[in-house]
Design an enzyme around this catalytic site. Structure first.
Site, short mmCIF file in Angstrom:
data_model
loop_
_atom_site.label_atom_id
_atom_site.label_comp_id
_atom_site.label_asym_id
_atom_site.label_seq_id
_atom_site.Cartn_x
_atom_site.Cartn_y
_atom_site.Cartn_z
N LYS A 36 0.83 -1.20 0.00
CA LYS A 36 0.00 0.00 0.00
C LYS A 36 0.87 1.27 0.00
O LYS A 36 2.08 1.19 0.19
CB LYS A 36 -0.92 -0.05 1.22
CG LYS A 36 -2.01 -1.14 1.14
CD LYS A 36 -2.85 -1.12 2.40
CE LYS A 36 -4.12 -1.94 2.29
NZ LYS A 36 -4.94 -1.84 3.52
N TYR A 76 -12.47 -2.75 -2.46
CA TYR A 76 -12.96 -2.77 -1.09
C TYR A 76 -14.49 -2.71 -1.03
O TYR A 76 -15.05 -2.28 -0.01
CB TYR A 76 -12.34 -1.63 -0.29
CG TYR A 76 -10.88 -1.88 0.07
CD1 TYR A 76 -10.52 -3.03 0.78
CD2 TYR A 76 -9.88 -0.98 -0.26
CE1 TYR A 76 -9.20 -3.27 1.13
CE2 TYR A 76 -8.55 -1.21 0.10
CZ TYR A 76 -8.22 -2.36 0.80
OH TYR A 76 -6.92 -2.60 1.16
N PHE A 84 -15.20 3.71 7.94
CA PHE A 84 -13.84 3.97 7.45
C PHE A 84 -13.72 3.88 5.93
O PHE A 84 -12.64 4.11 5.37
CB PHE A 84 -12.83 3.01 8.10
CG PHE A 84 -13.12 1.55 7.86
CD1 PHE A 84 -12.68 0.92 6.69
CD2 PHE A 84 -13.81 0.79 8.79
CE1 PHE A 84 -12.94 -0.42 6.47
CE2 PHE A 84 -14.06 -0.57 8.57
CZ PHE A 84 -13.62 -1.16 7.41
N ARG A 112 -1.61 -14.31 4.69
CA ARG A 112 -2.38 -13.63 5.74
C ARG A 112 -1.67 -13.74 7.10
O ARG A 112 -1.63 -12.79 7.87
CB ARG A 112 -3.80 -14.22 5.84
CG ARG A 112 -4.66 -14.01 4.62
CD ARG A 112 -5.24 -12.65 4.50
NE ARG A 112 -6.05 -12.24 5.63
CZ ARG A 112 -6.69 -11.07 5.69
NH1 ARG A 112 -6.60 -10.20 4.67
NH2 ARG A 112 -7.40 -10.74 6.73
N ASN A 139 -1.62 0.38 7.15
CA ASN A 139 -1.19 -0.98 7.51
C ASN A 139 -0.39 -1.72 6.44
O ASN A 139 -0.34 -2.94 6.42
CB ASN A 139 -2.39 -1.82 7.97
CG ASN A 139 -3.44 -1.96 6.87
OD1 ASN A 139 -3.27 -1.43 5.78
ND2 ASN A 139 -4.50 -2.69 7.17
N HIS A 142 -2.01 -5.30 1.62
CA HIS A 142 -3.30 -5.99 1.41
C HIS A 142 -3.02 -7.41 0.97
O HIS A 142 -2.10 -7.65 0.19
CB HIS A 142 -4.12 -5.29 0.32
CG HIS A 142 -5.29 -6.11 -0.14
ND1 HIS A 142 -6.51 -6.09 0.50
CD2 HIS A 142 -5.41 -7.02 -1.16
CE1 HIS A 142 -7.34 -6.93 -0.10
NE2 HIS A 142 -6.69 -7.51 -1.12
N GLU A 153 -10.27 -10.31 -7.04
CA GLU A 153 -9.32 -9.20 -6.89
C GLU A 153 -8.25 -9.24 -7.98
O GLU A 153 -7.87 -8.21 -8.53
CB GLU A 153 -8.67 -9.26 -5.50
CG GLU A 153 -9.65 -8.93 -4.39
CD GLU A 153 -9.05 -9.14 -2.99
OE1 GLU A 153 -7.85 -9.46 -2.88
OE2 GLU A 153 -9.80 -8.96 -2.02
P1 IDP Z 1 -7.47 -6.82 6.26
O1 IDP Z 1 -6.70 -5.86 5.39
O2 IDP Z 1 -6.66 -7.28 7.42
O3 IDP Z 1 -8.11 -7.94 5.48
P2 IDP Z 1 -10.19 -5.74 6.45
O4 IDP Z 1 -11.05 -5.87 7.67
O5 IDP Z 1 -10.55 -6.54 5.25
O6 IDP Z 1 -8.68 -5.98 6.91
O7 IDP Z 1 -10.19 -4.20 6.06
C1 IDP Z 1 -9.69 -3.78 4.81
C2 IDP Z 1 -8.87 -2.56 5.03
O8 IDP Z 1 -9.71 -1.52 5.54
C3 IDP Z 1 -7.77 -2.71 6.10
O9 IDP Z 1 -6.59 -3.28 5.60
C4 IDP Z 1 -7.58 -1.28 6.53
O10 IDP Z 1 -6.76 -0.57 5.61
C5 IDP Z 1 -9.00 -0.72 6.45
N1 IDP Z 1 -9.70 -0.79 7.73
C6 IDP Z 1 -10.29 -1.85 8.30
N2 IDP Z 1 -10.85 -1.56 9.49
C7 IDP Z 1 -10.61 -0.24 9.68
C8 IDP Z 1 -10.92 0.67 10.75
O11 IDP Z 1 -11.53 0.32 11.75
N3 IDP Z 1 -10.48 1.95 10.59
C9 IDP Z 1 -9.79 2.38 9.50
N4 IDP Z 1 -9.48 1.55 8.47
C10 IDP Z 1 -9.88 0.27 8.56
MG MG Z 2 -9.64 -7.98 4.04
#
Ligand code: IDP
Ligand code: MG
Length: 179
Positions: A36, A76, A84, A112, A139, A142, A153
């Site tokens: 990212k 997404y 968010f 993962r 973070n 992805h 995807e």
């Molecule tokens: P993942 O990337 O670990 O699969 P997901 O729950 O699928 O997590 O969420 C997709 C992306 O959305 C996350 O990687 C993160 O960038 C963002 N995200 C998820 N939850 C939050 C939140 O509570 N606040 C802000 N961004 C979030």
């Molecule tokens: Mg995810």
């Protein structure tokens, strides 16, 4: 004494570069991995790719690109409506990213686990997010979370002819005969 490598006939016969012959690689699973915008700006692309490489996963496609807001919304889509979501779309489309397809038997779960929990502040040390981030918003990476989402995807980012079918030179050593 000469040690005979397993499957070395394939090497002798010049099959390097041909399709995998080991069952675990012939039917390899694929996952979409994105480094990212924060991963690129924080100079962590090499580190992240290095971890995936050293694990033994196979890089099958890569594209350095800036994601449009529209494409970020598609990636997404499952999060549409969450508080968010708009911030997430802005985050992913704000700067270049490195989009890749990695292959291996079980690659989705392995990647993962290597990524760690969603945010660095609570991801385990030893994981990519746990070792290199402490944010509750950015973070680094992805990774697809299921075979179905991986398929969808990957299609968003790559045409079939952009996914390269080749045989890793060390393929014979990645899996033992009991795999
Ligand atoms: P993942 O990337 O670990 O699969 P997901 O729950 O699928 O997590 O969420 C997709 C992306 O959305 C996350 O990687 C993160 O960038 C963002 N995200 C998820 N939850 C939050 C939140 O509570 N606040 C802000 N961004 C979030
Ligand atoms: Mg995810």
């Amino acid at each position: 004494m000469r040690v005979r490598a397993p499957f070395c006939d394939a090497l002798k016969n010049g099959n390097i570069g041909a399709r995998y012959e080991h069952p675990h690689t012939r039917m390899a699973e694929s996952t979409l991995i994105i480094i990212k915008p924060d991963g690129i700006h924080r100079h962590l692309a090499g580190e992240i790719i290095g971890r995936l490489e050293k694990k033994g996963l196979k890089l099958a496609a890569a594209k350095f690109m800036q994601v449009s807001e529209e494409l970020a919304r598609q990636l997404y889509a499952v999060h549409q409506g969450k508080p968010f979501f708009e911030g997430l779309v802005k985050y992913l489309s704000s700067a270049p990213v490195l989009v890749m397809v990695w292959e291996a038997e079980g690659v989705i779960d392995m990647a993962r686990k290597m990524m760690g929990a969603t945010f660095g502040y609570d991801a385990e040390p030893g994981t990519i997010r746990g070792d290199f981030g402490c944010s509750k918003g950015y973070n680094l990476i992805h990774g697809s979370d299921s075979p179905e989402s991986a398929e969808q995807e990957i299609k968003l980012f790559f045409r079939p002819d952009e996914i390269i079918d080749y045989r890793l030179a060390d393929a014979d050593w990645l899996y033992g005969k009991n795999d």
